[in-house]
Motif scaffolding. Structure first.
Motif, short mmCIF file in Angstrom:
data_model
loop_
_atom_site.label_atom_id
_atom_site.label_comp_id
_atom_site.label_asym_id
_atom_site.label_seq_id
_atom_site.Cartn_x
_atom_site.Cartn_y
_atom_site.Cartn_z
N GLY A 1 0.81 -1.21 0.18
CA GLY A 1 0.01 -0.09 0.15
C GLY A 1 0.78 1.40 0.00
O GLY A 1 0.52 2.55 -0.74
N SER A 2 2.08 1.33 0.53
CA SER A 2 2.83 2.38 0.62
C SER A 2 4.17 2.03 0.85
O SER A 2 4.45 1.11 1.79
CB SER A 2 2.41 3.48 1.86
OG SER A 2 2.53 2.87 3.14
N LEU A 3 5.00 2.79 0.10
CA LEU A 3 6.66 2.15 -0.09
C LEU A 3 7.39 3.07 1.33
O LEU A 3 7.22 4.38 1.40
CB LEU A 3 7.16 2.64 -1.06
CG LEU A 3 8.74 2.22 -1.40
CD1 LEU A 3 8.87 0.69 -1.32
CD2 LEU A 3 9.07 2.66 -2.86
N ARG A 4 7.99 2.19 2.08
CA ARG A 4 8.51 3.03 3.11
C ARG A 4 10.25 2.71 3.11
O ARG A 4 10.81 1.85 2.17
CB ARG A 4 8.10 2.47 4.63
CG ARG A 4 6.66 2.50 4.81
CD ARG A 4 6.37 4.24 5.15
NE ARG A 4 5.16 4.13 5.74
CZ ARG A 4 4.07 4.87 5.48
NH1 ARG A 4 4.53 5.77 4.03
NH2 ARG A 4 3.10 5.07 5.74
N GLN B 1 -14.05 4.08 8.53
CA GLN B 1 -12.72 4.19 8.14
C GLN B 1 -12.40 5.77 7.66
O GLN B 1 -11.44 6.28 7.83
CB GLN B 1 -12.68 3.34 6.77
CG GLN B 1 -12.93 1.91 6.69
CD GLN B 1 -12.67 1.25 5.55
OE1 GLN B 1 -12.19 1.66 4.63
NE2 GLN B 1 -13.48 0.22 5.56
N VAL B 2 -13.47 6.54 7.24
CA VAL B 2 -13.52 7.77 7.01
C VAL B 2 -13.22 8.58 8.23
O VAL B 2 -12.10 9.58 7.98
CB VAL B 2 -14.57 8.18 6.32
CG1 VAL B 2 -14.60 9.86 6.05
CG2 VAL B 2 -14.86 7.66 4.99
N LYS B 3 -13.94 8.52 9.03
CA LYS B 3 -13.51 9.10 10.36
C LYS B 3 -12.22 8.92 10.99
O LYS B 3 -11.74 9.63 11.65
CB LYS B 3 -14.69 9.05 11.41
CG LYS B 3 -16.14 9.57 10.93
CD LYS B 3 -16.93 9.16 12.07
CE LYS B 3 -18.43 9.63 11.68
NZ LYS B 3 -19.55 9.42 12.36
N THR C 1 -4.32 9.49 4.66
CA THR C 1 -5.70 9.08 3.75
C THR C 1 -6.36 7.70 3.78
O THR C 1 -5.83 6.77 4.72
CB THR C 1 -5.08 8.98 2.34
OG1 THR C 1 -4.06 7.84 2.13
CG2 THR C 1 -4.03 10.26 1.93
N ARG C 2 -7.56 7.63 3.17
CA ARG C 2 -8.48 6.44 3.55
C ARG C 2 -7.57 5.01 2.92
O ARG C 2 -7.53 4.01 3.65
CB ARG C 2 -9.75 6.48 2.86
CG ARG C 2 -10.65 5.64 3.46
CD ARG C 2 -12.04 5.77 2.66
NE ARG C 2 -12.95 4.90 3.08
CZ ARG C 2 -14.17 4.72 2.46
NH1 ARG C 2 -14.55 5.53 1.65
NH2 ARG C 2 -14.88 3.77 2.62
N ASN C 3 -6.97 5.48 1.78
CA ASN C 3 -6.38 4.08 1.36
C ASN C 3 -5.08 3.64 2.22
O ASN C 3 -4.69 2.35 2.32
CB ASN C 3 -5.61 4.56 -0.24
CG ASN C 3 -6.60 4.38 -1.17
OD1 ASN C 3 -7.66 3.81 -1.21
ND2 ASN C 3 -6.40 5.19 -2.20
N ASP D 1 -14.85 -6.76 3.55
CA ASP D 1 -15.51 -5.95 4.40
C ASP D 1 -15.07 -4.39 4.02
O ASP D 1 -15.64 -3.45 4.20
CB ASP D 1 -14.93 -5.98 5.93
CG ASP D 1 -15.41 -7.02 6.47
OD1 ASP D 1 -16.59 -7.24 6.07
OD2 ASP D 1 -14.70 -7.66 7.45
N ASP D 2 -14.14 -4.35 2.89
CA ASP D 2 -13.51 -3.10 2.54
C ASP D 2 -14.40 -2.05 2.00
O ASP D 2 -15.10 -2.46 1.01
CB ASP D 2 -12.49 -3.54 1.39
CG ASP D 2 -11.41 -2.28 1.42
OD1 ASP D 2 -10.61 -2.24 0.36
OD2 ASP D 2 -11.48 -1.47 2.18
N GLN D 3 -14.50 -0.78 2.42
CA GLN D 3 -15.37 0.25 2.17
C GLN D 3 -16.91 0.03 2.22
O GLN D 3 -17.60 1.03 1.83
CB GLN D 3 -14.99 0.36 0.74
CG GLN D 3 -13.41 0.93 0.40
CD GLN D 3 -13.61 1.44 -1.21
OE1 GLN D 3 -14.31 1.19 -2.11
NE2 GLN D 3 -12.13 1.45 -1.36
N ILE D 4 -17.15 -0.92 2.93
CA ILE D 4 -18.88 -1.19 3.14
C ILE D 4 -18.99 -0.31 4.21
O ILE D 4 -19.21 -1.08 5.29
CB ILE D 4 -19.04 -2.50 2.96
CG1 ILE D 4 -18.55 -3.24 1.84
CG2 ILE D 4 -20.66 -2.71 3.01
CD1 ILE D 4 -18.78 -2.61 0.42
#
Length: 387
Positions: free
Chosen positions: A287-290, A353-355, A363-365, A381-384
């Motif tokens: 998801g993100s490169l560290r 998730q948004v909150k 970010t939400r992602n 369950d993602d985004q529902i």
């Protein structure tokens, strides 16, 4: 028999935003490829379902290439635009349709005329635009914003999602009629962990690719390195595997990649794979490169001096708690603190998730990646959820 699909080369593109190669070596993968190529010969709308990093765009591009369509392949990420912009981006607009619309502009549907429009992250499309998309599919024409004239279309639509749209329909986040319209032909891409015979061929493909880019001779994988790759669950799928191989080639000093060069992030939050026990912050490709960095244990005095200055009583208490944990010699401290913070913020926000993302300032992602990593979210369950 082995088949490889790759994205068109683009040196200016970011290194780790999507799966850039898809190898069909596993028997299940080869069966899937046959189904995909049969679907490609039809004009059916296609829905590609799979976790992030499994190669959904690669499948969409292959369907377009095999379809015989002479028009362009146009990829659009539905999650990349705000609700106010995506309407004009998809359907186009006339001059004066809204503030700032100084001239008419064709939308993505018109740009894909005669070819294929790929709508990635279709689950992020607002309900109001789902109605317009359904109308376009039914009437085979598009009406620009600010216009009443329909423009005929000859566009094949391929949509992709990493969420369970059937559950989204139940939760009233996605229109049932649009779901059925999109899923005439459904392609389910299994995660990398479910097609283990593809792992080593993919690794060898990325080794060959990055050896050329790095100006190195072709390296091989030791048996121990191969076993490390095969025993990992790959939550970031192909995208994560690419990043792991890229990093291994950067740090490898021999004519082969050893287990020591393979840096993985176990789902359990344990120590990373590798004899030197480097701490990998965040995760390569999930998801993100560290950055990966060598970490040594500083003295208690150095630890106390490096703590952030207190800004309030709560921050002072938190800093003292960190200091106590460091003095006690707690291991894997970063991962455990991160996990605790994510669990606490998610519970505080009522598992919204948004909150949660807003509270954490990410970010939400990024949040979804962390939720999956710490077992708080599954693909289904993602985004529902309500916003």
């Amino acid at each position: 028999m082995e088949r490889v699909l790759t994205l068109p080369e683009s040196p200016a593109a970011p290194l780790s935003i999507r799966a850039k190669a898809l190898v069909f070596h596993d028997p299940g993968s080869l069966d899937l490829l046959q189904d995909v190529e049969r679907i490609a010969k039809s004009e059916a709308t296609v829905l590609v379902i799979g976790e992030t990093g499994t190669g959904k765009e690669l499948i969409a591009r292959h369907i377009h290439a095999e379809s015989g369509r002479t028009g362009p392949f146009v990829p659009v990420n539905c999650g990349a635009f705000s609700e106010t912009l995506i309407d004009a981006e998809l359907f186009g607009h006339e001059a004066g349709a809204f503030t700032g619309a100084s001239h008419a502009r064709a939308g993505w549907f018109e740009a894909a005329n005669g070819g294929t429009l790929f709508l990635d992250e279709i689950g992020d499309l607002p309900l109001s635009l789902q109605v317009k998309l359904l109308r376009v599919l039914q009437e085979r024409q598009v009406v620009r914003l600010g216009s009443r004239r329909g423009i005929p279309l000859d566009v094949r639509l391929i949509a992709a999602t990493n969420i369970d749209l059937a559950r989204a329909v139940e939760a009233q986040h996605f229109r049932a009629d649009l779901f059925y319209r999109l899923s005439v032909a459904t392609v389910r891409l299994p995660p990398l962990r479910d097609r283990p015979a593809d792992i080593l061929p993919l690794a060898r493909h990325f080794i060959a690719t990055y050896c050329v880019r790095l100006g190195r001779p072709l390296l091989s994988l030791t048996p121990q390195a191969q076993q490390a790759l095969l025993s990992y669950s790959w939550p970031g799928n192909i995208r994560e595997l690419e990043n792991v191989i890229h990093y291994a080639l950067i740090v490898s000093g021999d004519d082969c990649i050893t287990e020591r060069d393979i840096k993985l992030i176990p789902l359990s939050g344990g120590a990373p794979t590798g004899q030197d026990q480097k701490l990998v912050v965040g995760g390569l490709g999930a998801g993100s490169l560290r950055d990966a960095a060598n970490v040594s244990a500083p003295s208690s005095e150095t630890q106390a001096a490096s703590l952030p200055p207190p800004a309030a009583d709560e921050w002072t208490a938190l800093a003292e708690a960190f200091s106590q944990l460091l003095r006690k010699g707690e291991t894997d401290l970063f991962s455990r603190i991160e996990e605790t913070l994510i669990h606490t913020a998610f519970a505080h926000a009522g598992e919204n998730q948004v909150k949660s993302a807003k509270v954490l300032g990410i970010t939400r992602n990024m949040l979804r990646t962390q939720l999956k990593r710490h077992g708080l979210l599954t693909t289904g369950d993602d985004q529902i959820e309500p916003v």
